[in-house]
Scaffold this active site. Structure first.
Site, PDB file in Angstrom:
ATOM      1  N   PHE A 116       1.032  -1.290   0.016  1.00 23.10           N
ATOM      2  CA  PHE A 116      -0.152  -0.069   0.099  1.00 23.10           C
ATOM      3  C   PHE A 116       0.974   1.299  -0.085  1.00 23.10           C
ATOM      4  O   PHE A 116       2.195   1.290   0.393  1.00 23.10           O
ATOM      5  CB  PHE A 116      -0.859  -0.220   1.266  1.00 23.10           C
ATOM      6  CG  PHE A 116      -2.287  -0.351   0.869  1.00 23.10           C
ATOM      7  CD1 PHE A 116      -2.797  -1.387   0.509  1.00 23.10           C
ATOM      8  CD2 PHE A 116      -3.307   0.656   0.788  1.00 23.10           C
ATOM      9  CE1 PHE A 116      -4.095  -1.788   0.026  1.00 23.10           C
ATOM     10  CE2 PHE A 116      -4.653   0.410   0.494  1.00 23.10           C
ATOM     11  CZ  PHE A 116      -4.909  -0.788   0.437  1.00 23.10           C
ATOM     12  N   GLN A 229      -8.133  14.181   3.758  1.00 28.56           N
ATOM     13  CA  GLN A 229      -7.392  13.269   2.978  1.00 28.56           C
ATOM     14  C   GLN A 229      -8.295  13.329   1.440  1.00 28.56           C
ATOM     15  O   GLN A 229      -9.330  12.906   1.746  1.00 28.56           O
ATOM     16  CB  GLN A 229      -6.990  12.109   3.336  1.00 28.56           C
ATOM     17  CG  GLN A 229      -6.553  11.318   2.242  1.00 28.56           C
ATOM     18  CD  GLN A 229      -5.891   9.961   2.603  1.00 28.56           C
ATOM     19  OE1 GLN A 229      -6.458   8.936   3.057  1.00 28.56           O
ATOM     20  NE2 GLN A 229      -4.543   9.754   3.266  1.00 28.56           N
ATOM     21  N   HIS A 231      -8.358  11.292  -1.669  1.00 20.16           N
ATOM     22  CA  HIS A 231      -7.977   9.811  -2.328  1.00 20.16           C
ATOM     23  C   HIS A 231      -7.858  10.236  -3.769  1.00 20.16           C
ATOM     24  O   HIS A 231      -8.870  10.384  -4.399  1.00 20.16           O
ATOM     25  CB  HIS A 231      -9.107   8.872  -2.088  1.00 20.16           C
ATOM     26  CG  HIS A 231      -8.423   7.257  -2.222  1.00 20.16           C
ATOM     27  ND1 HIS A 231      -8.000   7.040  -3.365  1.00 20.16           N
ATOM     28  CD2 HIS A 231      -8.379   6.304  -1.020  1.00 20.16           C
ATOM     29  CE1 HIS A 231      -7.535   5.684  -3.114  1.00 20.16           C
ATOM     30  NE2 HIS A 231      -7.746   5.276  -1.810  1.00 20.16           N
ATOM     31  N   LEU A 241     -15.199   5.014  -4.279  1.00 19.14           N
ATOM     32  CA  LEU A 241     -13.566   4.628  -4.122  1.00 19.14           C
ATOM     33  C   LEU A 241     -13.242   3.451  -5.111  1.00 19.14           C
ATOM     34  O   LEU A 241     -13.974   2.409  -4.960  1.00 19.14           O
ATOM     35  CB  LEU A 241     -13.460   4.479  -2.679  1.00 19.14           C
ATOM     36  CG  LEU A 241     -12.048   3.787  -2.567  1.00 19.14           C
ATOM     37  CD1 LEU A 241     -11.092   4.852  -2.637  1.00 19.14           C
ATOM     38  CD2 LEU A 241     -11.951   3.161  -1.098  1.00 19.14           C
ATOM     39  N   GLU A 244      -7.189   1.462  -3.089  1.00 19.28           N
ATOM     40  CA  GLU A 244      -5.769   1.617  -3.448  1.00 19.28           C
ATOM     41  C   GLU A 244      -5.138   0.176  -3.667  1.00 19.28           C
ATOM     42  O   GLU A 244      -4.003   0.118  -4.242  1.00 19.28           O
ATOM     43  CB  GLU A 244      -5.223   2.336  -2.064  1.00 19.28           C
ATOM     44  CG  GLU A 244      -3.619   2.695  -2.471  1.00 19.28           C
ATOM     45  CD  GLU A 244      -2.939   3.287  -1.263  1.00 19.28           C
ATOM     46  OE1 GLU A 244      -3.825   4.213  -0.884  1.00 19.28           O
ATOM     47  OE2 GLU A 244      -1.969   3.322  -0.924  1.00 19.28           O
ATOM     48  N   ARG A 275      -0.990   9.297  -0.682  1.00 20.52           N
ATOM     49  CA  ARG A 275      -2.351   9.653  -1.514  1.00 20.52           C
ATOM     50  C   ARG A 275      -2.273  11.030  -1.454  1.00 20.52           C
ATOM     51  O   ARG A 275      -2.745  11.307  -2.708  1.00 20.52           O
ATOM     52  CB  ARG A 275      -3.537   9.142  -0.484  1.00 20.52           C
ATOM     53  CG  ARG A 275      -3.880   7.832  -0.581  1.00 20.52           C
ATOM     54  CD  ARG A 275      -4.955   7.495   0.457  1.00 20.52           C
ATOM     55  NE  ARG A 275      -5.202   6.136   0.575  1.00 20.52           N
ATOM     56  CZ  ARG A 275      -5.923   5.458   1.288  1.00 20.52           C
ATOM     57  NH1 ARG A 275      -6.541   6.033   2.001  1.00 20.52           N
ATOM     58  NH2 ARG A 275      -6.052   3.930   1.253  1.00 20.52           N
ATOM     59  N   HIS A 342     -11.865  11.750   1.358  1.00 25.66           N
ATOM     60  CA  HIS A 342     -11.855  10.301   1.595  1.00 25.66           C
ATOM     61  C   HIS A 342     -11.737  10.177   3.321  1.00 25.66           C
ATOM     62  O   HIS A 342     -12.615   9.662   4.000  1.00 25.66           O
ATOM     63  CB  HIS A 342     -10.649   9.641   0.944  1.00 25.66           C
ATOM     64  CG  HIS A 342     -10.758   7.979   1.340  1.00 25.66           C
ATOM     65  ND1 HIS A 342     -11.583   7.482   1.264  1.00 25.66           N
ATOM     66  CD2 HIS A 342      -9.762   7.283   1.828  1.00 25.66           C
ATOM     67  CE1 HIS A 342     -11.018   6.221   1.507  1.00 25.66           C
ATOM     68  NE2 HIS A 342      -9.855   6.216   1.829  1.00 25.66           N
ATOM     69  N   ARG A 385      -3.150  10.314   6.224  1.00 25.18           N
ATOM     70  CA  ARG A 385      -3.057   9.292   6.479  1.00 25.18           C
ATOM     71  C   ARG A 385      -2.603   8.088   5.495  1.00 25.18           C
ATOM     72  O   ARG A 385      -3.091   8.233   4.489  1.00 25.18           O
ATOM     73  CB  ARG A 385      -4.569   8.624   7.007  1.00 25.18           C
ATOM     74  CG  ARG A 385      -4.884   7.204   7.165  1.00 25.18           C
ATOM     75  CD  ARG A 385      -5.959   6.726   7.629  1.00 25.18           C
ATOM     76  NE  ARG A 385      -7.223   6.952   6.510  1.00 25.18           N
ATOM     77  CZ  ARG A 385      -7.462   5.795   5.605  1.00 25.18           C
ATOM     78  NH1 ARG A 385      -6.614   4.828   6.005  1.00 25.18           N
ATOM     79  NH2 ARG A 385      -8.444   5.531   4.961  1.00 25.18           N
TER      80      ARG A 385
END
Ligand SMILES: Cc1cc2nc3c(=O)[nH]c(=O)nc-3n(C[C@H](O)[C@H](O)[C@H](O)COP(=O)(O)OP(=O)(O)OC[C@H]3O[C@@H](n4cnc5c(N)ncnc54)[C@H](O)[C@@H]3O)c2cc1C
Length: 575
Positions: A116, A229, A231, A241, A244, A275, A342, A385
């Site tokens: 990730f 955040q 995304h 979404l 990821e 991100r 996000h 994050r």
């Protein structure tokens, strides 16, 4: 008046994990309350995975996980909290596994782990791309087994705090329209994030920051709210979404020239940079005229390099979401994507045991009030994050908050809620039911979401942010002249939409005010007019205290203990 020893508001991963921990003591009466059915909590939509340094696929360690987290958060992370997140990760995963969580497996039969963004090792444990659902279901089963009382489809309207002691909440039973007081010696908020104030978002309809605003109205400051955040892989248009995990499995992101432009922004990590960096790169490509589709508001994610068999096995939801919501088959064509709001890095300030704190001079606690998960700001994510760290946070700090409650609840006095305490909530509901003003809630909400997306989005400037603040203030005035159509008692979602808009207008002002003040770029907060991180002036958390005419901003230090200062000193964040 209803009464429990412990009341947990919110039945996502944080709330359920906390309730489970508290129910370890059978002498305690614990209840959980949620405005949606517990299994519809947003945690259930989490796709990609939950981080832990198990080291099953490659060498890994908790301190590497901690370092990635601190760096990913652009150093605004409280390092005592990040240490616990990383150290306690593996035992929390094993515990979930023992409860029956069906994690995907590697060839040796161990929990499989994939890559990730921003993590240096493959660290995401997953159940295909339905990880949140797998964990949520297992926790709910455990709660049912323990006989925890569940108030399903009950809406918390107000938090009652008297002389810095939490008394309980005032709640609305959505089925009957009754308003009830629920007293409890300890209350925990696991009420989730606040992404719904943005037009393009991955968040569920329920993610309207209710808990954050209830705390704010009770005198608790809100921490670091300007850090939202975006995304990078939201489906164009809807913002739904696409996990990821797609990039973790090897998807490419390309512009209108078919060029993998991340080579120009984060050559070392390419698509697997954190991100905030990928979202800014996309936005820059779009603004430079290298967007795709007629609307020029997106770039392409190409899953085909992953191969059909692996896509079907590891990314079934991504495949279905693209087919169902965009009519595009990722096995055949690239998918148009755009940045989408996000995750809420900010929230209710609390310590590593979930105890909510005022963060004033003597850092006083609100006795009996706890928070965990996305609604809280224990600050493990700082300014940005990393993917898969949030499910982990909800579980680790949900459990820690449960233990924090167990440590103190026996010594807390019984609490009570009287009519005076209920007046604000009753008044608010009455006001909406009686109002006959010309303004409509839906229209104001749509304009608010445009403002936040267009003027307080991926990139920000002083001018745009001041416009955003003026917009929000004007929406607040119009809200006072709004009315709803449904005046009934049963399932009055019109009424709850109005209440939620009130929350969104309140926290939007805090986000924008914090963003105006913070004259630097750090993590998810990117100022075009102040493009550099400025540690001399801004290495500190924002605290917004509620005043009559808007938030009053104060600041507090980032936790960096001597051993951390040595191990993880401030450094430039490059990938
Ligand atoms: C689409 C999507 C995918 C994601 N994927 C991942 C991932 O793969 N890995 C990862 O680590 N993170 C992921 N995240 C983030 C992560 O899912 C969330 O941060 C986390 O699940 C939040 O859990 P929570 O328990 O704090 O809150 P939530 O799960 O959001 O639950 C909030 C709860 O509060 C209740 N509530 C709220 N307001 C009220 C009120 N007024 N009255 C009563 N109840 C109320 C709701 O009913 C709900 O039960 C994803 C997020 C999204 C949106």
């Amino acid at each position: 008046m209803l009464q429990h020893d412990v009341l947990i508001v919110g039945s996502g991963l944080a709330g359920m994990r906390a309730a489970l921990e508290v129910s370890e003591d059978p002498s305690l009466d614990v209840a959980i309350l949620s405005k949606v059915h517990p299994l519809r909590s947003h945690s259930g939509a989490a796709q990609g995975g939950i981080a832990a340094s198990l080291g099953n696929s490659a060498e890994d360690s908790w301190d590497l996980h901690m370092f990635d987290t601190v760096k990913g958060g652009d150093f605004l992370v409280d390092q005592n909290a990040a240490e616990l997140l990383a150290r306690e990760g593996p035992e929390n995963i094993f515990e979930l596994e023992h409860m029956g969580c069906a994690f995907s497996r590697d060839e040796q039969g161990r929990v499989a782990q994939r890559r990730f963004g921003g993590h240096t090792a493959p660290r995401a444990c997953y159940a295909a791309d339905r990880t949140g659902h797998a964990v949520l279901t297992v926790l709910f089963e455990q709660l049912l087994r323990r006989g925890v009382k569940v108030y399903s489809e009950w809406y918390a309207l107000d938090l009652v705090v008297r002389d810095r002691v939490c008394q309980g909440i005032v709640a609305y039973d959505i089925l009957t329209g009754q308003i009830e007081a629920i007293a409890a010696k300890a209350v925990m908020f696991g009420t989730g994030g606040y992404g719904r104030a943005f037009r393009v978002t991955t968040n569920a309809f329920a993610s309207t920051g209710d808990g954050v605003v209830m705390a704010y109205r009770s005198g608790v400051p809100l921490e670091d709210m300007e850090f939202v955040q975006f995304h990078p892989t939201g489906l164009q248009g809807s913002g739904i979404l696409l996990s990821e995990a797609a990039r973790g499995e090897g998807a490419h992101i390309v512009n209108s020239d078919g060029y993998r432009f991340m080579a120009d922004y984060a050559a070392g990590r390419m698509e697997l940079a954190p991100r905030d960096i990928v979202a800014r790169a996309e936005q820059s490509e779009i603004e430079a005229g290298r967007g795709v589709t007629d609307l020029q508001d997106s770039v392409f994610m190409d899953l085909r390099p992953i191969g059909e068999e692996r896509i079907r096995y590891a990314l079934p939801s991504v495949l279905h979401l693209a087919r169902d919501f965009a009519g595009i088959d990722p096995l055949v064509d690239p998918v148009p994507i755009q940045p989408t709001a996000h995750y809420s890095m900010g929230g209710i300030p609390c310590d590593i045991n979930g105890q909510v704190r005022l963060k004033d001079q003597d850092d006083a606690p609100i006795v009996g009030f706890f928070a965990a998960g996305e609604a809280s700001c224990v600050s493990v994510h700082g300014a940005n994050r990393l993917g898969t760290n949030s499910l982990l946070e909800a579980v680790v700090f949900g459990r820690r908050s449960g233990r924090g409650i167990l440590d103190v609840v026996k010594d807390l006095e019984p609490t009570s809620i009287d009519e005076g305490d209920m007046a604000r909530a009753i008044g608010e509901v009455d006001k909406h039911l009686r109002a006959d003003g010309p303004e409509k809630v839906g229209a104001i909400r749509a304009e608010l979401r445009d403002t936040m997306m267009d003027k307080c989005g991926v990139f920000r400037t002083d001018e745009q942010l001041h416009e955003a603040l003026a917009d929000v203030k004007s929406y607040q005035e119009r809200y006072e002249r709004s009315s709803i159509d449904d005046h009934g008692q049963t399932f009055n979602t019109d009424l709850l939409d109005a209440v939620e808009l009130g929350h969104m207008l309140e926290y939007a002002e805090v986000i924008v005010s914090g963003a105006i003040a913070r004259q630097e770029s750090r993590g998810g907060h990117a100022r075009r007019d102040f493009p550099e991180r400025d540690d001399d002036n801004w290495f500190k958390h924002t605290l917004a205290y509620r005043e009559e005419d808007g938030p009053r901003l104060e600041y507090c230090a980032v936790n960096m203990e001597p051993q951390h200062r040595e191990a993880f000193p401030l450094q430039e964040r490059t990938y």
